[in-house]
Motif scaffolding. Structure first.
Motif, PDB file in Angstrom:
ATOM      1  N   ASN A  45      -9.470 -62.041 -31.686  1.00 50.99           N
ATOM      2  CA  ASN A  45     -10.808 -62.488 -32.049  1.00 50.99           C
ATOM      3  C   ASN A  45     -10.916 -64.002 -32.021  1.00 50.99           C
ATOM      4  N   SER A  46      -9.879 -64.673 -32.465  1.00 48.62           N
ATOM      5  CA  SER A  46      -9.932 -66.137 -32.491  1.00 48.62           C
ATOM      6  C   SER A  46     -10.004 -66.693 -31.086  1.00 48.62           C
ATOM      7  N   MET A  78      -1.240 -73.291 -51.782  1.00 52.83           N
ATOM      8  CA  MET A  78      -1.001 -72.223 -50.816  1.00 52.83           C
ATOM      9  C   MET A  78      -2.236 -72.120 -49.925  1.00 52.83           C
ATOM     10  N   SER A  79      -1.996 -72.044 -48.652  1.00 55.91           N
ATOM     11  CA  SER A  79      -3.147 -72.039 -47.761  1.00 55.91           C
ATOM     12  C   SER A  79      -3.852 -70.722 -47.918  1.00 55.91           C
ATOM     13  N   ARG A  80      -5.141 -70.770 -48.097  1.00 56.36           N
ATOM     14  CA  ARG A  80      -5.858 -69.521 -48.244  1.00 56.36           C
ATOM     15  C   ARG A  80      -6.746 -69.328 -47.039  1.00 56.36           C
ATOM     16  N   GLY A  81      -7.978 -69.022 -47.262  1.00 57.67           N
ATOM     17  CA  GLY A  81      -8.841 -68.637 -46.150  1.00 57.67           C
ATOM     18  C   GLY A  81      -8.757 -69.486 -44.891  1.00 57.67           C
ATOM     19  N   GLY A  82      -8.644 -70.769 -45.007  1.00 60.00           N
ATOM     20  CA  GLY A  82      -8.963 -71.574 -43.829  1.00 60.00           C
ATOM     21  C   GLY A  82      -7.809 -72.103 -43.046  1.00 60.00           C
ATOM     22  N   THR A  83      -6.983 -71.264 -42.510  1.00 57.43           N
ATOM     23  CA  THR A  83      -6.027 -71.795 -41.553  1.00 57.43           C
ATOM     24  C   THR A  83      -6.791 -72.319 -40.363  1.00 57.43           C
ATOM     25  N   PRO A  84      -6.390 -73.480 -39.899  1.00 56.89           N
ATOM     26  CA  PRO A  84      -7.260 -74.149 -38.942  1.00 56.89           C
ATOM     27  C   PRO A  84      -7.552 -73.350 -37.694  1.00 56.89           C
ATOM     28  N   SER A  85      -6.587 -72.736 -37.095  1.00 53.24           N
ATOM     29  CA  SER A  85      -6.924 -72.159 -35.800  1.00 53.24           C
ATOM     30  C   SER A  85      -5.910 -71.121 -35.405  1.00 53.24           C
ATOM     31  N   ALA A  86      -6.247 -70.389 -34.351  1.00 51.95           N
ATOM     32  CA  ALA A  86      -5.380 -69.328 -33.901  1.00 51.95           C
ATOM     33  C   ALA A  86      -4.027 -69.870 -33.496  1.00 51.95           C
ATOM     34  N   THR A 136      -6.716 -76.263 -30.384  1.00 51.75           N
ATOM     35  CA  THR A 136      -7.824 -76.230 -31.322  1.00 51.75           C
ATOM     36  C   THR A 136      -9.131 -76.146 -30.583  1.00 51.75           C
ATOM     37  N   SER A 137     -10.157 -76.260 -31.367  1.00 54.53           N
ATOM     38  CA  SER A 137     -11.491 -76.114 -30.833  1.00 54.53           C
ATOM     39  C   SER A 137     -11.756 -77.115 -29.723  1.00 54.53           C
ATOM     40  N   THR A 172     -10.504 -83.013 -34.837  1.00 50.13           N
ATOM     41  CA  THR A 172     -10.450 -83.417 -36.231  1.00 50.13           C
ATOM     42  C   THR A 172      -9.786 -82.350 -37.080  1.00 50.13           C
ATOM     43  N   PRO A 198      -9.278 -80.244 -40.468  1.00 50.95           N
ATOM     44  CA  PRO A 198     -10.307 -79.846 -41.414  1.00 50.95           C
ATOM     45  C   PRO A 198     -10.161 -80.539 -42.759  1.00 50.95           C
ATOM     46  N   ARG A 213      -3.477 -69.006 -56.549  1.00 51.22           N
ATOM     47  CA  ARG A 213      -2.791 -70.277 -56.306  1.00 51.22           C
ATOM     48  C   ARG A 213      -2.407 -70.980 -57.613  1.00 51.22           C
ATOM     49  N   PHE A 240      -9.615 -63.256 -44.811  1.00 48.33           N
ATOM     50  CA  PHE A 240      -8.539 -64.107 -45.329  1.00 48.33           C
ATOM     51  C   PHE A 240      -7.374 -64.154 -44.352  1.00 48.33           C
ATOM     52  N   LYS A 241      -7.695 -64.729 -43.224  1.00 55.02           N
ATOM     53  CA  LYS A 241      -6.727 -64.799 -42.142  1.00 55.02           C
ATOM     54  C   LYS A 241      -5.452 -65.506 -42.590  1.00 55.02           C
ATOM     55  N   VAL A 293      -3.460 -64.791 -44.677  1.00 57.44           N
ATOM     56  CA  VAL A 293      -3.027 -64.552 -46.049  1.00 57.44           C
ATOM     57  C   VAL A 293      -2.970 -63.053 -46.293  1.00 57.44           C
ATOM     58  N   ASP A 318     -11.012 -63.630 -38.522  1.00 58.96           N
ATOM     59  CA  ASP A 318     -10.782 -64.539 -37.398  1.00 58.96           C
ATOM     60  C   ASP A 318     -11.998 -65.415 -37.159  1.00 58.96           C
ATOM     61  N   GLU A 360     -12.555 -69.570 -37.708  1.00 59.61           N
ATOM     62  CA  GLU A 360     -13.081 -70.481 -36.691  1.00 59.61           C
ATOM     63  C   GLU A 360     -14.335 -71.193 -37.184  1.00 59.61           C
ATOM     64  N   GLN A 412     -15.208 -71.751 -40.254  1.00 58.28           N
ATOM     65  CA  GLN A 412     -14.880 -72.699 -41.320  1.00 58.28           C
ATOM     66  C   GLN A 412     -14.454 -74.032 -40.723  1.00 58.28           C
ATOM     67  N   ARG A 413     -13.635 -73.923 -39.697  1.00 56.10           N
ATOM     68  CA  ARG A 413     -13.149 -75.143 -39.065  1.00 56.10           C
ATOM     69  C   ARG A 413     -14.323 -75.927 -38.455  1.00 56.10           C
ATOM     70  N   LEU A 456     -16.429 -77.538 -41.188  1.00 56.08           N
ATOM     71  CA  LEU A 456     -15.765 -78.712 -41.746  1.00 56.08           C
ATOM     72  C   LEU A 456     -15.842 -79.875 -40.769  1.00 56.08           C
TER      73      LEU A 456
END
Lengths: 693, 573
Positions: free
Chosen positions: A293-294, A624-632, A636-637, A642, A644, B82, B171-172, B174, B204, B208, B210-211, B214
């Motif tokens: 999906n990413s 701890m990294s939660r929802g927003g891991t930057p990218s697949a 990057t995009s 930049t 995040p 956390r 919650f990718k 995690v 997924d 994307e 979110q990034r 931001l």
């Protein structure tokens, strides 16, 4: 068939009567309405009468063209020999059921359909002439139909109207009121596709011949690079194959089978320099072509900015893999396992997901191979919600169903194997035709990808190994005519739209292709709506042993096919020249898809809420990294690199007044957040957010 | 029978014998006037002119409604995030629940990815046993997928009374599971007879978005809702329904927050899928327009996932679907964080801890939005706040019904009380209440939990640690009757054919499609069979004994029904 052929023979006797006074045969009164294509009314009135008389009178006295007059005595062999050298007489015995006996003359074609001997086609077979006049045809475009003559030269349509002034010595075809439609565009083929060391049995020559025989004058093939290999190299290889062999104009889609930064650059150069504007991604074929999906999000974003069309093969590959394993565990190894492991819900699910991502990224979406009712329903729902999405049912899904997977004949069952599979629901073809007629599905392809039985037999003990693909390039036009026009679901104009015009618009080839207009390519088909033929592997032009439409009787067939200004099908005889097909480059940002996308882009600017800084207490937390891991992945995009993290000295706000920027709104950076800005519209502009505090 | 009239005068006594006189008993199927006598936390008698021992405490209901205590199917009290812990622990949380007329909660166990499910379950048990004031049960979230998880799930179902597991589509990196893992998880859940719950959002795409948000410089709470548009929720709901259909596993969608997600559920139910939707107090009572509040702390208080929809017509739509039965149960997804805790994400909305309050307000909000407006009657109200939940999670009729033998968890409901929700007066530990200022009609007058009066006269008398863990058995009839019938139908059979003996093309070795499964961990039901045809053995099965049972691969057997039994395949040559 035999009866009809006998009829024809009987009528043959009448032919000289028509010949005697060809100009005076009763014609349907012409509609004096041709819009911009009409000459000024009456401008040529006096001249053309002379001209008509002249051309008729001259017919017998014109040197090389005399054979027409002398047709009764000319031997067929002689006729063949006298043809232009570039025409290939190799397929001389035409294999269509309605084809003509071998000893038939070339000068005049009489339709074998119900209308009997009314039609008359003159064929002055000028040597090397690329000047052609079609007289008395009813021109059918996607918007209207009207009676007019068409004059073509150098592969282009030069004049349309009544009583045209044309140079002497042109070859004239009398259409006698039959429909003249823009040649079909088959937007989805897989000719000469390599597959694990073998190649599909229809190469570009065989495939395009079949296409021409069915009234399709342009094909768009899919380039499938091996995962990990270069897209451009694969593209060049396909170009080479097609340039050498294609008998009609072609264009190419490129499939994106893996994704990283170098692929991105290749896609960009394909778009900008190589004339490719559509790219397919796979949601199926786990561990081979499948994209996450990413990755889909990144590809969609990128293509949305570059003006490309995203095509998806929509099936949920992960669940298929699980289901396949389950089927094999249960001991189901035959072709029925193929459809059992790929239920139509999985197709619908993937279509839904693709539409969601496309809507998020504001990218036009093209769903290839709509095979099931539920997938079609999802597309039509999304269109009602305003998504820019196009659906492509294929010949097979419009013409047949998946019940044959349970055939006792393994080879027959295997010949139906394609992905997504044909639906076992026998009402599917009818349903898809209805949606096609109503406009919920937009265009049609064939997904022609023919394998021989021996090739299919690779999977004789394991259905997952059966090479996938069905035929359909030759049958496409007749099948849609039979299923949709004859049944009254659509009219001839819609027929032209779904078989040709919409495809041309999406590929940004309109009006060069997909329309009969002055300046367009002279790819035309004279359509005989009454011809009836039976589809069978015995007579089809594909090299495969099975035809998925075997035994189907179809009404409507091309009578004459003109490709690049040359007659390639006439009299049931195909005279195509391998290598004559040209690559037609497609440019990005087709209006058909992108006008709406562009408008939405301007609306969808997001803005932050200006707030004072929060200065209260802040809890401790473990980072701890939660929802927003930057990218697949590291890649990057496309727009920016930049991270995040908020840069307090720099802000990325943009104003709605600056629609020129697309994608990278950082050009206009202000050091301080402008006050009083609110989010005007969330992505997609759906919900109604006004000022709220 | 003592002459106590009017509960005002009753001194609080710890007797566990209780008589309620003159109440209108409201179950999900009917309402009737009767007295109720309770003893030892169980309803002993229902009827008129009951014969009861002397000295029982009597409450005169004066014809008011007596409903089964609410069951809040979705809470996250004391949830670790956390290093922080949700502000309302089991004591504070269950106390708030009781204050709102809810006498049972089902909390979610959230194991750290990679850690043991059973250990996490024990952890939650110990927290809840020491603090909970009302009966509780536990869902277990599957935050990771490997072979060991299956065994732990089996242990939980068989030994610990858990019959529902939640998987995350969001919650990718995690909690999120892939489609293959979800397929396998659902297969396991179905075999165990449990309910599959999903947190439905496409993680997924959210990551994307979110990034991107931001990058645009949007760091406030509005970024939360902008990066999680409702389509993404609807997509995930659709996908999980597809997977559950494939695996023939009952599905329960937690936190239905948007119209489109609710529509997808309603559509799937029309097609016959066994799927349940749970809107929560927040989605029924308020909308997402507050994310744009200038007050950061207020905006942040609304952050939950899936987010509240910015479309202000959403609550009304969801209450309508709840009333017509397209959505079945209500939870609160109560998971509160103080402003200081929320401020962890003051510069980055993705770090804001997620969750809203709602356990206390749930019953009143549903009453006010649905019953007062005439969308549903009091019986349906009982169904969506209590009975359906008890049925789905196999607590019925012990919970969710007023009947002899049921637990004495009752609420004397006053439909005429009007109160204004405010953080000043709520029973929670947080500074903001997302329903601040909302005037709701309908509130509990007396709440009886385990046969004891815990709310009376506006005073709460709760006992920390009095809550019992309620074990739930697998295969709830309400859900599994249909599933069982379908699994009998869905047998697949191959077509018997002669062996193909024609020419076969040579192929290069690269495998075309598919590696059979995600990993070594294969389908739970059977031991991994090699996906290679064993010509001496056949896997065909027929329903019932067949004369040719001993002969493998007889002719004339055909697929009777493809999965789901939709298409009409008859004999074809």
């Amino acid at each position: 068939m035999a009866d009809r052929r006998r009829d024809w023979w009987d009528k043959e006797d009448d032919l000289p009567v028509y010949l005697a006074r060809p100009g005076t045969t009763d014609q349907v009164p012409r509609q004096k309405f041709g819009g911009m294509f009409c000459s000024v009314e009456g401008a040529y009135e006096s001249k053309t009468i002379d001209f008509d008389a002249l051309s008729v009178g001259q017919r017998s006295s014109r040197g090389a063209g005399q054979r027409a007059a002398a047709r009764g005595s000319a031997s067929p062999e002689g006729g063949e020999r006298e043809r232009e050298p570039e025409r290939e007489p190799e397929r001389e015995p035409p294999r269509e059921a309605a084809g003509q006996p071998g000893d038939r003359g070339v000068g005049i074609i009489s339709s074998t359909g119900g209308a009997g001997g009314k039609e008359l086609l003159q064929n002055l077979d000028d040597l090397g002439s690329d000047r052609l006049l079609i007289k008395g045809g009813r021109i059918v475009n996607d918007d209207q139909s009207f009676y007019a003559d068409i004059y073509m030269e150098d592969g282009l349509i030069k004049q349309i109207g009544d009583n045209l002034i044309v140079p002497g010595g042109v070859k004239i075809i009398e259409a006698n009121g039959k429909m003249v439609i823009p040649g079909g565009i088959d937007i989805h083929t897989h000719f000469q596709m390599p597959y694990r060391g073998t190649t599909t049995v229809d190469d570009f020559s065989q495939g395009t011949k079949a296409a021409l025989a069915g009234g399709t004058t342009m094909i768009v093939d899919h380039v499938i690079p091996d995962p990990g290999s270069s897209l451009i190299e694969a593209f060049d290889r396909w170009r080479e194959w097609a340039d050498e062999k294609a008998c009609c104009d072609y264009s190419l889609h490129v499939d994106i089978t893996h994704w990283n930064d170098s692929v991105k650059q290749e896609v960009e150069s394909l778009l900008k320099e190589k004339g490719v504007n559509s790219f397919q991604v796979y949601m199926a074929y786990k561990d081979l072509y499948q994209m996450s999906n990413s990755e889909l999000y990144e590809i969609f974003t990128f293509l949305g900015e570059m003006g490309g069309i995203v095509q998806v093969h929509a099936e949920n590959g992960e669940i298929i893999a699980e289901e396949q394993a389950r089927m094999l565990q249960m001991g189901i190894t035959g072709p029925e396992g193929h459809v059992l492991s790929r239920p139509e819900e999985l197709e619908a699910e993937a279509v839904f997901r693709a539409i969601t991502i496309a809507s998020q990224t504001n990218c036009p979406l093209y769903v290839t191979k709509v095979m099931s009712k539920s997938a079609a329903d999802i597309i039509s729902q999304a269109r009602k919600k305003g998504n820019v999405v196009f659906g492509e049912p294929i010949t097979a899904s419009l013409g047949t169903d998946g019940t044959h997977y349970w055939s006792k004949n393994w080879a027959k069952a295997a010949s139906f194997v394609t992905s997504p599979p044909l639906s076992p629901d026998p009402t599917t073809p009818d349903y898809l035709n209805t949606l096609l007629a109503s406009g919920d599905l937009t265009l049609t392809g064939s997904a022609h990808c023919a394998f021989s039985v021996a090739q299919k037999a690779i999977g004789k003990d394991d259905f997952t190994q059966i090479p996938e693909g069905v035929n359909g390039v030759e049958e496409r036009m007749s099948l849609i005519w039979d299923k949709a026009v004859v049944t009254g679901k659509m009219d001839e104009n819609t027929f032209v739209a779904v078989t040709s015009t919409n495809a041309a618009k999406l590929l940004n080839l309109y009006p060069r292709k997909g329309r009969i207009a002055v300046g367009s390519d002279s790819d035309l088909v004279i359509w005989d709506s009454d011809a009836i033929r039976t589809v069978t592997a015995k007579t089809h032009h594909s090299a495969a042993e099975y035809n998925v439409f075997e035994g189907m009787e179809l009404r409507g067939a091309p009578l004459v096919v003109i490709c690049q200004g040359k007659i390639v099908l006439e009299d049931g005889k195909l005279q195509a020249t391998a290598g004559s097909g040209r690559f037609i480059p497609c440019s990005p940002f087709p209006d058909f898809a992108y006008k709406r996308i562009k408008a939405r882009k301007q609306l969808a600017v997001l803005r932050a809420v200006p707030r004072g800084m929060y200065d209260g207490p802040v809890s401790d937390f473990s980072p701890m990294s939660r929802g927003g891991t930057p990218s697949a992945s590291a890649r990057t995009s496309p727009t920016k690199q930049t991270p995040p993290v908020r840069n307090l000295h720099q802000s990325g706000f943009s104003l709605a007044g600056n629609p020129a920027q697309r994608g990278a709104p950082s050009t206009e950076e202000t050091p301080i957040r402008p006050a009083g800005r609110r989010i005007v519209v969330p992505p997609g502009g759906r919900s109604n957010i006004t000022s709220l505090s | 029978m003592s002459g106590f009239q009017g509960k005002k005068n009753i001194p609080r006594i710890t007797s566990d014998r209780l008589l309620i006189k003159g109440g209108k008993i409201v179950n999900d199927d009917q309402s009737f006037l009767a007295d109720i006598y309770m003893e030892d936390g169980v309803i002993k008698q229902i009827g008129e002119n009951l014969i009861v021992p002397g000295g029982v405490k009597t409450i005169d209901a004066h014809g008011r409604m007596l409903i089964p205590g609410g069951i809040d199917v979705h809470t996250r009290f004391q949830m670790p995030d956390r290093g922080m812990t949700a502000a309302d622990d089991f004591y504070q949380g269950t106390r708030a629940a009781l204050a709102g007329g809810t006498t049972m909660i089902i909390d979610h166990v959230v194991p750290e990815p990679g850690s043991s499910l059973v250990a996490a379950f024990e952890q939650w048990r110990s927290w809840a046993d020491s603090k909970s004031c009302c009966d509780y049960s536990l869902h277990v979230d599957i935050t990771d997928w490997h072979k060991g998880v299956q065994e732990e799930m089996e242990t939980l179902v068989k030994d610990h009374g858990v019959n529902s597991f939640l998987v995350y589509l969001a919650f990718k990196d995690v909690f999120q599971l892939t489609d293959s893992q979800i397929y396998e998880a659902f297969s396991v859940i179905r075999d165990l007879g449990a309910i599959a719950q999903v947190h439905a959002e496409n993680g997924d795409i959210v990551a994307e978005e979110q990034r991107r948000i931001l990058e645009l410089g949007i760091t406030g709470p509005e970024g939360h809702v902008l990066s999680r548009p409702e389509e993404v929720e609807a997509e995930a709901v659709n996908r999980s329904i597809t997977v559950s259909n494939q695996t023939n596993c009952p599905l329960y969608v937690t936190k239905v927050m948007s119209k489109s997600a609710a529509d997808v559920i309603a559509l799937a139910r029309k097609k016959g899928t066994v799927v349940y939707g749970e809107p929560i107090s927040a989605s029924l009572g308020t909308d997402g327009s507050h994310y744009w509040s200038k007050n950061w702390a207020k905006a942040a208080a609304y952050v939950t996932s899936p987010p509240l929809s910015p479309d202000p017509t959403t609550p009304d739509y969801l209450t309508s679907l709840l009333s017509c039965g397209d959505l079945q149960v209500t939870g609160s997804a109560h998971c509160t964080f103080s402003t200081a805790q929320r401020a962890v994400g003051k510069d980055n909305f993705t770090l804001i801890p997620e969750g809203t309050n709602g356990t206390e307000e749930r019953m009143s909000i549903v009453w006010d939005k649905c019953v007062v407006t005439g969308k549903m009657d009091e019986n349906q109200f009982v169904a969506v706040t209590s009975t359906s939940a008890a049925k789905i999670f196999n607590l019925y009729p012990r919970k969710g019904r007023i009947a002899v033998g049921s637990d004495a968890d009752l609420v004397l409901w006053d439909p005429d009380i009007t109160k204004i929700i405010s953080a000043k007066s709520h029973n929670l530990a947080v500074e903001y209440n997302i329903f601040e200022g909302m005037e709701v009609r309908g509130a509990p007058l007396v709440v009886i939990s385990q046969g004891k009066i815990v709310l009376e006269d506006g005073n709460l008398h709760v006992t920390e640690g009095s809550g019992r863990y309620v074990a739930r058995k697998p295969f709830p009839d309400y859900v599994y009757k249909r599933i069982k019938a379908r699994s009998r139908l869905a047998e697949l059979r191959g077509v018997p054919r002669g062996l193909y003996d024609g020419p076969v093309c040579e192929v290069s070795v690269t495998p075309k499609t598919v590696t059979p499964a995600t990993s070594a961990k294969t389908s739970p039901a059977k031991q991994p069979v090699q996906p290679v045809r064993n010509l001496h053995q056949s896997g065909f099965s027929l329903s019932g004994a067949q004369i040719d049972d001993n002969v493998p691969r007889r002719t004339t057997q055909r697929i009777v029904a493809p999965p789901g039994g939709k298409a009409n395949i008859t004999s074809l040559g």
